[in-house]
Scaffold this motif. Structure first.
Motif, PDB file in Angstrom:
ATOM      1  N   ALA A   1     -11.105 -23.372 -18.005  1.00 42.69           N
ATOM      2  CA  ALA A   1     -11.217 -24.781 -18.536  1.00 42.69           C
ATOM      3  C   ALA A   1     -10.542 -25.210 -17.422  1.00 42.69           C
ATOM      4  N   GLU A   2     -11.408 -26.530 -17.458  1.00 46.11           N
ATOM      5  CA  GLU A   2     -10.893 -27.665 -16.388  1.00 46.11           C
ATOM      6  C   GLU A   2      -9.411 -28.140 -16.067  1.00 46.11           C
ATOM      7  N   GLY A   3      -9.338 -27.353 -14.926  1.00 52.52           N
ATOM      8  CA  GLY A   3      -7.743 -28.602 -14.657  1.00 52.52           C
ATOM      9  C   GLY A   3      -6.782 -27.175 -14.676  1.00 52.52           C
ATOM     10  N   TRP A   4      -6.655 -25.939 -15.460  1.00 52.93           N
ATOM     11  CA  TRP A   4      -6.532 -24.867 -15.795  1.00 52.93           C
ATOM     12  C   TRP A   4      -6.406 -23.837 -14.764  1.00 52.93           C
ATOM     13  N   THR A   5      -4.844 -23.442 -14.425  1.00 53.47           N
ATOM     14  CA  THR A   5      -5.187 -21.388 -13.405  1.00 53.47           C
ATOM     15  C   THR A   5      -3.688 -20.961 -14.304  1.00 53.47           C
ATOM     16  N   GLY A   6      -4.481 -20.086 -13.490  1.00 59.00           N
ATOM     17  CA  GLY A   6      -3.508 -18.623 -14.149  1.00 59.00           C
ATOM     18  C   GLY A   6      -3.074 -18.027 -12.711  1.00 59.00           C
ATOM     19  N   ILE A   7      -1.805 -18.024 -12.865  1.00 55.86           N
ATOM     20  CA  ILE A   7      -0.942 -17.624 -11.087  1.00 55.86           C
ATOM     21  C   ILE A   7      -1.122 -16.087 -11.503  1.00 55.86           C
ATOM     22  N   ASN A   8      -1.533 -15.756 -10.634  1.00 56.36           N
ATOM     23  CA  ASN A   8      -1.124 -13.771 -10.446  1.00 56.36           C
ATOM     24  C   ASN A   8      -0.074 -13.666  -9.940  1.00 56.36           C
ATOM     25  N   THR A   9       1.312 -12.490  -9.732  1.00 58.81           N
ATOM     26  CA  THR A   9       2.324 -12.804  -9.336  1.00 58.81           C
ATOM     27  C   THR A   9       1.630 -10.702  -8.892  1.00 58.81           C
ATOM     28  N   THR A  10       2.853 -10.541  -7.776  1.00 56.40           N
ATOM     29  CA  THR A  10       2.548  -8.875  -7.983  1.00 56.40           C
ATOM     30  C   THR A  10       4.917  -8.463  -7.631  1.00 56.40           C
TER      31      THR A  10
ATOM     32  N   THR B   1       7.613 -18.462  -6.822  1.00 51.19           N
ATOM     33  CA  THR B   1       6.849 -18.862  -8.048  1.00 51.19           C
ATOM     34  C   THR B   1       6.382 -20.558  -7.381  1.00 51.19           C
ATOM     35  N   ILE B   2       7.390 -21.061  -7.527  1.00 45.96           N
ATOM     36  CA  ILE B   2       7.436 -22.566  -7.097  1.00 45.96           C
ATOM     37  C   ILE B   2       6.728 -23.209  -5.932  1.00 45.96           C
ATOM     38  N   ALA B   3       6.222 -22.081  -5.033  1.00 37.33           N
ATOM     39  CA  ALA B   3       5.269 -22.419  -4.196  1.00 37.33           C
ATOM     40  C   ALA B   3       3.988 -22.045  -4.026  1.00 37.33           C
ATOM     41  N   MET B   4       4.008 -20.875  -4.863  1.00 35.00           N
ATOM     42  CA  MET B   4       2.665 -21.053  -5.217  1.00 35.00           C
ATOM     43  C   MET B   4       2.097 -21.715  -6.586  1.00 35.00           C
ATOM     44  N   VAL B   5       3.025 -22.084  -7.046  1.00 40.32           N
ATOM     45  CA  VAL B   5       2.461 -24.187  -7.578  1.00 40.32           C
ATOM     46  C   VAL B   5       2.066 -24.858  -7.303  1.00 40.32           C
ATOM     47  N   ARG B   6       2.996 -25.285  -6.411  1.00 41.07           N
ATOM     48  CA  ARG B   6       2.791 -26.442  -5.776  1.00 41.07           C
ATOM     49  C   ARG B   6       1.395 -25.735  -4.570  1.00 41.07           C
ATOM     50  N   GLU B   7       0.832 -24.854  -4.571  1.00 43.57           N
ATOM     51  CA  GLU B   7      -0.451 -24.669  -3.212  1.00 43.57           C
ATOM     52  C   GLU B   7      -1.671 -24.797  -4.595  1.00 43.57           C
ATOM     53  N   ALA B   8      -0.914 -24.129  -5.582  1.00 46.57           N
ATOM     54  CA  ALA B   8      -2.439 -25.218  -6.821  1.00 46.57           C
ATOM     55  C   ALA B   8      -2.367 -25.930  -7.070  1.00 46.57           C
TER      56      ALA B   8
ATOM     57  N   VAL C   1      -2.825 -28.020 -14.834  1.00 40.65           N
ATOM     58  CA  VAL C   1      -1.890 -26.959 -15.720  1.00 40.65           C
ATOM     59  C   VAL C   1      -2.419 -25.537 -14.959  1.00 40.65           C
ATOM     60  N   ALA C   2      -0.676 -24.901 -14.420  1.00 43.65           N
ATOM     61  CA  ALA C   2      -0.470 -23.800 -14.636  1.00 43.65           C
ATOM     62  C   ALA C   2      -0.086 -22.702 -15.206  1.00 43.65           C
ATOM     63  N   VAL C   3      -0.932 -21.574 -15.185  1.00 37.63           N
ATOM     64  CA  VAL C   3      -0.127 -20.704 -16.523  1.00 37.63           C
ATOM     65  C   VAL C   3       0.560 -19.482 -15.824  1.00 37.63           C
ATOM     66  N   LEU C   4       2.183 -19.302 -16.378  1.00 37.23           N
ATOM     67  CA  LEU C   4       2.553 -18.124 -15.076  1.00 37.23           C
ATOM     68  C   LEU C   4       2.461 -17.383 -15.934  1.00 37.23           C
ATOM     69  N   PRO C   5       2.949 -16.055 -15.405  1.00 40.17           N
ATOM     70  CA  PRO C   5       3.369 -14.216 -16.302  1.00 40.17           C
ATOM     71  C   PRO C   5       4.554 -14.730 -16.802  1.00 40.17           C
ATOM     72  N   GLU C   6       4.452 -13.555 -17.953  1.00 39.25           N
ATOM     73  CA  GLU C   6       5.279 -13.909 -19.220  1.00 39.25           C
ATOM     74  C   GLU C   6       7.072 -13.326 -17.766  1.00 39.25           C
ATOM     75  N   GLY C   7       7.920 -13.842 -18.140  1.00 34.54           N
ATOM     76  CA  GLY C   7       8.383 -13.300 -17.545  1.00 34.54           C
ATOM     77  C   GLY C   7       9.121 -14.429 -15.931  1.00 34.54           C
TER      78      GLY C   7
ATOM     79  N   VAL D   1      -7.203 -18.429 -20.409  1.00 35.33           N
ATOM     80  CA  VAL D   1      -5.804 -18.649 -18.836  1.00 35.33           C
ATOM     81  C   VAL D   1      -5.538 -17.323 -18.710  1.00 35.33           C
ATOM     82  N   THR D   2      -5.127 -16.360 -18.218  1.00 34.88           N
ATOM     83  CA  THR D   2      -4.448 -15.034 -17.762  1.00 34.88           C
ATOM     84  C   THR D   2      -3.132 -15.396 -16.615  1.00 34.88           C
ATOM     85  N   ALA D   3      -2.366 -14.990 -16.577  1.00 36.48           N
ATOM     86  CA  ALA D   3      -1.943 -14.984 -15.842  1.00 36.48           C
ATOM     87  C   ALA D   3      -0.560 -13.591 -16.054  1.00 36.48           C
ATOM     88  N   PHE D   4      -0.659 -12.391 -14.652  1.00 36.21           N
ATOM     89  CA  PHE D   4      -0.730 -11.353 -14.960  1.00 36.21           C
ATOM     90  C   PHE D   4       0.439 -10.733 -13.892  1.00 36.21           C
ATOM     91  N   ASN D   5       1.716 -10.012 -13.729  1.00 35.40           N
ATOM     92  CA  ASN D   5       2.549  -9.924 -12.697  1.00 35.40           C
ATOM     93  C   ASN D   5       1.977  -8.514 -13.140  1.00 35.40           C
TER      94      ASN D   5
END
Length: 398
Positions: A194-203, A221-228, A235-241, A393-397
Motif C-alpha cells: 500500500a503506497e505510503g503505508w508502513t507497519g511498524i514492528n516492535t519487540t 514508539t513515537i521515535a519509530m513513527v517519526r523515523e517512518a 500512514v503508520a500502523v502500530l501493533p495491538e496495544g 499491512v501488518t504490525a506485530f509486537n
C-alpha cells in the motif's frame, strides 16, 4: 490379495484408524507450520476424517489435526497466565473440544453425498459464531495459496475441492490441489504494498497479562513513527496495544507528538468501558484522534470472558462480533484484523463482503515465546490478502 489374508479385519481396521489419526496430525502440523505456502497441506484433513473407520476415530482425527495446528498454545498460555505448563496443556485440549465435537458428531459412515453434506455443515459451523469462535485450523484458509487473486471464485473453488476430498473424488482433487500449490509456490510473491503505508514492528516485552504500554515505551514508539515519517510514510500502523490505555491524556500526548507531521498513525489500544473493556484501533494525527475499530472477537478465556457477567462481574474484553467490519482511513476502506481475528474465518469474509480495499493486521505476541503462533497469524492473513488481491499491512509486537 495375499497380504489381506494374513491379517484379521479387526487388525486392518485398527491399522486404518491409526493411519487416519496420523494423517490428521500431519495435516495440522504441516499446514499450520507457520509458512503460508504450506497451508494447502491442511486440505488433506477431510480425507482422513471421511475415511475414518468409526466415529471415535473421526474424533481422534479431528483432535490430532487441531492439536497439531495449535501446538504452540500450551507454551503461550503458560507464559500469558504466568502459570505452570500443565495449565497451558489443559487450555490446549479445552480449545480443541469444540472442533472435535462438531466434526465427530457430523461424521457418517454413509459415503458420497451424505458425507460431503456433513463436512460442508461442519465447515460452515466452524467458520461462523458461535462455534467459529474457536474455528482455527480451517483448511479453507489455503484458498489464497491455491487461487491468488481469484477472490470469491477462489474461495468457492477451494470449498469444492475440500468437499471432493470427502468422497472417492479425492483421487482427482488431490492432484489438482498439489498442482495449484506447486504452481503457486513457483510463482509466489507477497501481497500488494500500500503506497505510503508502513507497519511498524516492535519487540516490547511485558511481565504479566494485563500490563499496558507505559510512558517510556510510547516515547520509543513515537521515535519509530517519526523515523517512518522521515522516510516518507503517510500512514503508520502500530501493533495491538501499542498505545496502551486510551485516555484523554494519551490522546493529547500523541496528537502533540504528531503536530508537526503530515501523517496518520493507526494503533491498537485498550479503552475502559462501564462494563469490561474494548480492544480498539485508533487513528491519530496532529489534528486529533478517533476510535476506528472495536475488536469483533477477542481471545476467548484470556480476554473474552462472558461467563463473568453471569455472576455479576463485568470484567473482560467486550466482543463486537459482527460490528464495524470495514472502517475508512484517508478515503480507503480498511479491514482491521486484530491478532486472534487473523486465525478465524468470518471476520475477514465479512470485511471483504463489504468491499474492503486493504487489510491491516496489528497483533501483540509478547506471550507467544518460542512458539510459531505469530508465524501462523502472518501466514493466515497473508493468504487472505493474496486471495482477494488487496494490500496487507501488518504490525506485530513480539
Amino acid at each position: 490379495m495375499a497380504w489381506r489374508e494374513r491379517y484379521s479385519p479387526s487388525s486392518l481396521r485398527f491399522a486404518g484408524g491409526l493411519f487416519c489419526i496420523l494423517g490428521g496430525a500431519l495435516t495440522g502440523t504441516i499446514g499450520w507450520f507457520g509458512h503460508v505456502l504450506l497451508l494447502p497441506a491442511g486440505m488433506l484433513f477431510p480425507v482422513f476424517w471421511a475415511y475414518a473407520p468409526s466415529r471415535a476415530v473421526a474424533a481422534l482425527v479431528a483432535a490430532a489435526h487441531f492439536l497439531g495446528a495449535s501446538r504452540g498454545l500450551p507454551q503461550g498460555a503458560s507464559i500469558f497466565f504466568g502459570s505452570q505448563y500443565v495449565i497451558g496443556l489443559g487450555l490446549w485440549f479445552a480449545a480443541a473440544l469444540v472442533f472435535v465435537t462438531v466434526y465427530s458428531l457430523l461424521w457418517t459412515k454413509v459415503a458420497g453425498g451424505p458425507r460431503m453434506l456433513r463436512y460442508l455443515i461442519a465447515s460452515i459451523l466452524m467458520s461462523l459464531p458461535p462455534f467459529g469462535i474457536m474455528g482455527w485450523a480451517n483448511p479453507i484458509t489455503a484458498a489464497g495459496v491455491l487461487f491468488p487473486g481469484w477472490g470469491w471464485f477462489g474461495l468457492a473453488a477451494t470449498a469444492i475441492l475440500l468437499l471432493m476430498m470427502t468422497t472417492s473424488l479425492w483421487r482427482i482433487a488431490a492432484p489438482i490441489i498439489a498442482g495449484f500449490a506447486a504452481w503457486s509456490a513457483a510463482s509466489w510473491t507477497g501481497p500488494k504494498l500500500a503506497e505510503g503505508w508502513t507497519g511498524i514492528n516492535t519487540t516490547f516485552q511485558y511481565e504479566r497479562a494485563g500490563e499496558h504500554a507505559g510512558y517510556e515505551q510510547q516515547r520509543e514508539t513515537i521515535a519509530m513513527v517519526r523515523e517512518a515519517a522521515r522516510l516518507g510514510t503517510k500512514v503508520a500502523v502500530l501493533p495491538e496495544g501499542a498505545l496502551g490505555l486510551w485516555t484523554i491524556t494519551t490522546e493529547r500526548f500523541w496528537t502533540d507528538a504528531l503536530s508537526d507531521l503530515q501523517m496518520r498513525v493507526i494503533g491498537g489500544a485498550t479503552a475502559i468501558q462501564q462494563v469490561g473493556y474494548d480492544t480498539v484501533v485508533v487513528e491519530i494525527s496532529g489534528q486529533g484522534a478517533r476510535t476506528l475499530y472495536r475488536e469483533r472477537m477477542p481471545v476467548p478465556v484470556s480476554m473474552w470472558q462472558p461467563w463473568r457477567r453471569l455472576v455479576g462481574d463485568g470484567g473482560g474484553a467486550n466482543a463486537y462480533i459482527f460490528a464495524n467490519p470495514v472502517v475508512e482511513v484517508a478515503g480507503i476502506r480498511v479491514a482491521p484484523l486484530i491478532c486472534y481475528e487473523q486465525l478465524l474465518i468470518w471476520p475477514i469474509l465479512q470485511s471483504m463482503a463489504m468491499n474492503a480495499e486493504i487489510i491491516i493486521g496489528p497483533a501483540n505476541g509478547w506471550w507467544t515465546g518460542e512458539s510459531n503462533i505469530t508465524a501462523i497469524q502472518r501466514a493466515s492473513v497473508t493468504a487472505w490478502a493474496k486471495l482477494f488481491d488487496v494490500p496487507l499491512v501488518t504490525a506485530f509486537n513480539e
